[in-house]
Enzyme design. Structure first.
Site, PDB file in Angstrom:
ATOM      1  N   LEU A  64       0.834  -1.208   0.000  1.00 20.07           N
ATOM      2  CA  LEU A  64       0.000   0.000   0.000  1.00 20.07           C
ATOM      3  C   LEU A  64       0.866   1.255   0.000  1.00 20.07           C
ATOM      4  O   LEU A  64       2.003   1.231   0.478  1.00 20.07           O
ATOM      5  CB  LEU A  64      -0.904  -0.025   1.231  1.00 20.07           C
ATOM      6  N   PRO A  65       0.314   2.380  -0.512  1.00 23.84           N
ATOM      7  CA  PRO A  65       1.166   3.553  -0.736  1.00 23.84           C
ATOM      8  C   PRO A  65       1.667   4.277   0.514  1.00 23.84           C
ATOM      9  O   PRO A  65       2.846   4.576   0.597  1.00 23.84           O
ATOM     10  CB  PRO A  65       0.296   4.476  -1.596  1.00 23.84           C
ATOM     11  N   THR A  94       6.410   0.454   2.237  1.00 22.95           N
ATOM     12  CA  THR A  94       7.378   1.234   3.009  1.00 22.95           C
ATOM     13  C   THR A  94       6.572   2.133   3.928  1.00 22.95           C
ATOM     14  O   THR A  94       5.962   3.104   3.497  1.00 22.95           O
ATOM     15  CB  THR A  94       8.287   2.065   2.083  1.00 22.95           C
ATOM     16  N   LYS A 169      14.857  -0.388   5.316  1.00 24.22           N
ATOM     17  CA  LYS A 169      14.352   0.082   4.013  1.00 24.22           C
ATOM     18  C   LYS A 169      14.526   1.605   3.858  1.00 24.22           C
ATOM     19  O   LYS A 169      14.865   2.101   2.779  1.00 24.22           O
ATOM     20  CB  LYS A 169      12.870  -0.317   3.880  1.00 24.22           C
TER      21      LYS A 169
HETATM   22  P1  NAD Z   1       0.781   2.149  -6.109  1.00 20.43           P
HETATM   23  O1  NAD Z   1       0.173   3.451  -5.736  1.00 20.43           O
HETATM   24  O2  NAD Z   1       1.067   1.840  -7.531  1.00 20.43           O
HETATM   25  O3  NAD Z   1      -0.130   0.932  -5.549  1.00 20.43           O
HETATM   26  C1  NAD Z   1      -0.856   0.992  -4.365  1.00 20.43           C
HETATM   27  C2  NAD Z   1      -2.127   0.163  -4.529  1.00 20.43           C
HETATM   28  O4  NAD Z   1      -2.862   0.211  -3.295  1.00 20.43           O
HETATM   29  C3  NAD Z   1      -3.057   0.690  -5.614  1.00 20.43           C
HETATM   30  O5  NAD Z   1      -3.494  -0.367  -6.446  1.00 20.43           O
HETATM   31  C4  NAD Z   1      -4.240   1.288  -4.829  1.00 20.43           C
HETATM   32  O6  NAD Z   1      -5.456   1.225  -5.533  1.00 20.43           O
HETATM   33  C5  NAD Z   1      -4.231   0.401  -3.611  1.00 20.43           C
HETATM   34  N1  NAD Z   1      -4.892   1.006  -2.457  1.00 20.43           N
HETATM   35  C6  NAD Z   1      -4.824   2.292  -2.026  1.00 20.43           C
HETATM   36  N2  NAD Z   1      -5.561   2.450  -0.922  1.00 20.43           N
HETATM   37  C7  NAD Z   1      -6.099   1.248  -0.638  1.00 20.43           C
HETATM   38  C8  NAD Z   1      -6.946   0.766   0.397  1.00 20.43           C
HETATM   39  N3  NAD Z   1      -7.388   1.566   1.369  1.00 20.43           N
HETATM   40  N4  NAD Z   1      -7.305  -0.535   0.372  1.00 20.43           N
HETATM   41  C9  NAD Z   1      -6.862  -1.361  -0.595  1.00 20.43           C
HETATM   42  N5  NAD Z   1      -6.054  -0.967  -1.609  1.00 20.43           N
HETATM   43  C10 NAD Z   1      -5.680   0.321  -1.619  1.00 20.43           C
HETATM   44  O7  NAD Z   1       2.109   2.026  -5.221  1.00 20.43           O
HETATM   45  P2  NAD Z   1       3.397   1.119  -5.506  1.00 20.43           P
HETATM   46  O8  NAD Z   1       4.367   1.894  -6.349  1.00 20.43           O
HETATM   47  O9  NAD Z   1       2.953  -0.239  -5.900  1.00 20.43           O
HETATM   48  O10 NAD Z   1       4.015   1.067  -4.025  1.00 20.43           O
HETATM   49  C11 NAD Z   1       3.420   0.295  -2.984  1.00 20.43           C
HETATM   50  C12 NAD Z   1       4.349   0.337  -1.778  1.00 20.43           C
HETATM   51  O11 NAD Z   1       5.614  -0.255  -2.120  1.00 20.43           O
HETATM   52  C13 NAD Z   1       4.659   1.760  -1.282  1.00 20.43           C
HETATM   53  O12 NAD Z   1       4.740   1.751   0.118  1.00 20.43           O
HETATM   54  C14 NAD Z   1       6.016   2.057  -1.924  1.00 20.43           C
HETATM   55  O13 NAD Z   1       6.749   3.016  -1.179  1.00 20.43           O
HETATM   56  C15 NAD Z   1       6.657   0.692  -1.911  1.00 20.43           C
HETATM   57  N6  NAD Z   1       7.664   0.456  -2.952  1.00 20.43           N
HETATM   58  C16 NAD Z   1       7.445   0.860  -4.246  1.00 20.43           C
HETATM   59  C17 NAD Z   1       8.414   0.610  -5.222  1.00 20.43           C
HETATM   60  C18 NAD Z   1       8.242   1.025  -6.675  1.00 20.43           C
HETATM   61  O14 NAD Z   1       9.239   0.994  -7.419  1.00 20.43           O
HETATM   62  N7  NAD Z   1       7.046   1.390  -7.125  1.00 20.43           N
HETATM   63  C19 NAD Z   1       9.597  -0.069  -4.877  1.00 20.43           C
HETATM   64  C20 NAD Z   1       9.765  -0.493  -3.563  1.00 20.43           C
HETATM   65  C21 NAD Z   1       8.804  -0.232  -2.609  1.00 20.43           C
END
Ligand code: NAD
Length: 297
Positions: A64-65, A94, A169
């Site tokens: 989740l974000p 994260t 992290k």
């Molecule tokens: P993203 O925004 O693409 O995905 C988040 C997902 O969560 C979305 O599909 C959204 O619809 C869903 N969501 C939001 N609120 C929700 C809720 N209340 N209930 C259920 N689902 C919900 O984000 P991401 O890039 O996939 O990143 C996710 C996590 O991983 C973050 O914490 C980010 O910091 C971490 N991360 C991301 C990357 C990257 O390269 N994108 C790399 C390492 C770590």
């Protein structure tokens, strides 16, 4: 094993796909119906809420974000805390160690273990299964999920107290954020002096300046000007802010972290928090009056 998976975004989608390919059965939930649909087609069961996921499985993972979203999915009104079967909550997001510890305490009151399991390696690493998977939590629960986490990449158990993997992290992402910002300034300086950015990147990668931006993000997303690494500026800004807050609270020096956090804030303000984090070079280019890569030199 039966696994709940909440949050099918840029990282969650490829990770959930790898779990299915490895033979696990998924119960999924995302607030965006369109994110869940492809997984239903692959045989996953769609639940109507995080609690609905936790009614059906003992292990629930989440990607989740933001920390407040993790908290509401874990312990909110329709959170996994209300599920009938859940025994452990694995947070792949994260979240930072402060929020992680607070969530772990709320879940512990209901006899649910929290495993912190933030990942590094980007969308490309999530697709290939080459992520660094940082894990902390009770060993007996880690033992249950270790093989499933192994489909994401290399599992590093870094401790057992709540939030330890989150601190790991944040340290990692501070370095990644710094590398991206510093490499942007170095390459823009070179281009303004007449150097070819592709040659600069080759030299840096053969020399002592090599870093994750020079070896990955610049050749793949900046020089071709696709800016598609798959990580939003808002999320990098969140990570650097969490790191700065955590370091300040720990009473350690934050000179570099302060500068890096303000650079990412400027990018979010000027280019947009929703843009890919590789666009951090654009405000630097604008001030210097040059463009790096395809459209420029
Ligand atoms: P993203 O925004 O693409 O995905 C988040 C997902 O969560 C979305 O599909 C959204 O619809 C869903 N969501 C939001 N609120 C929700 C809720 N209340 N209930 C259920 N689902 C919900 O984000 P991401 O890039 O996939 O990143 C996710 C996590 O991983 C973050 O914490 C980010 O910091 C971490 N991360 C991301 C990357 C990257 O390269 N994108 C790399 C390492 C770590």
């Amino acid at each position: 094993m039966d696994i709940g998976f909440i949050g099918l975004g840029k990282m969650g989608q490829p990770m959930a796909r790898r779990l299915i390919e490895a033979g696990h059965s998924l119960v999924i939930y995302d607030t965006r119906a369109e994110a869940a649909a492809p997984f239903v087609a692959l045989g996953a069961t769609l639940a109507a809420s995080p609690a609905g996921v936790a009614d059906r499985v003992e292990t629930v993972m989440a990607s989740l974000p933001e920390p407040h979203i993790v908290e509401s999915v874990a312990a909110g009104e329709r959170g996994v805390i209300h599920g009938k079967r859940i025994k452990r909550f694995v947070d792949l997001s994260t979240t930072g160690s402060t929020a992680a510890a607070a969530i772990a305490a709320q879940l512990a009151a209901k006899n649910i273990a929290q495993i912190d399991s933030p990942v590094s390696g980007g969308v490309a690493g999530a697709v290939k299964g080459t992520l660094a998977v940082m894990v902390s939590g009770p060993q007996e629960h880690i033992d249950v999920v270790k093989d499933a986490l192994g489909v994401f990449g290399t599992v590093f158990v870094v401790g057992h107290a709540p939030g330890m993997a989150q601190t790991m992290k944040l340290a990692n992402n501070f370095l990644s954020a710094s590398a991206m910002a510093a490499t942007a300034e170095a390459i823009v300086m070179g281009v303004k002096a007449g150097l070819d950015p592709a040659i600069m990147i080759d030299v840096i990668n053969a020399g002592s300046g090599r870093n994750t931006a020079s070896s990955g993000k610049f050749p793949n997303a900046v020089l071709p000007r696709t800016f598609d690494a798959g990580f939003a500026t808002a999320l990098m800004l969140k990570d650097v802010r969490l790191c700065l807050a955590e370091a300040k609270a720990a009473g350690v020096p934050t000179d570099m972290m302060g500068i890096v956090a303000s650079l990412w804030q400027r990018l979010a303000d000027e280019i947009g928090a929703d843009k890919d984090f590789t666009t951090i070079i654009q405000p630097v280019e604008r001030r210097a009056g040059v463009i790096v890569g395809k459209a420029g030199k």
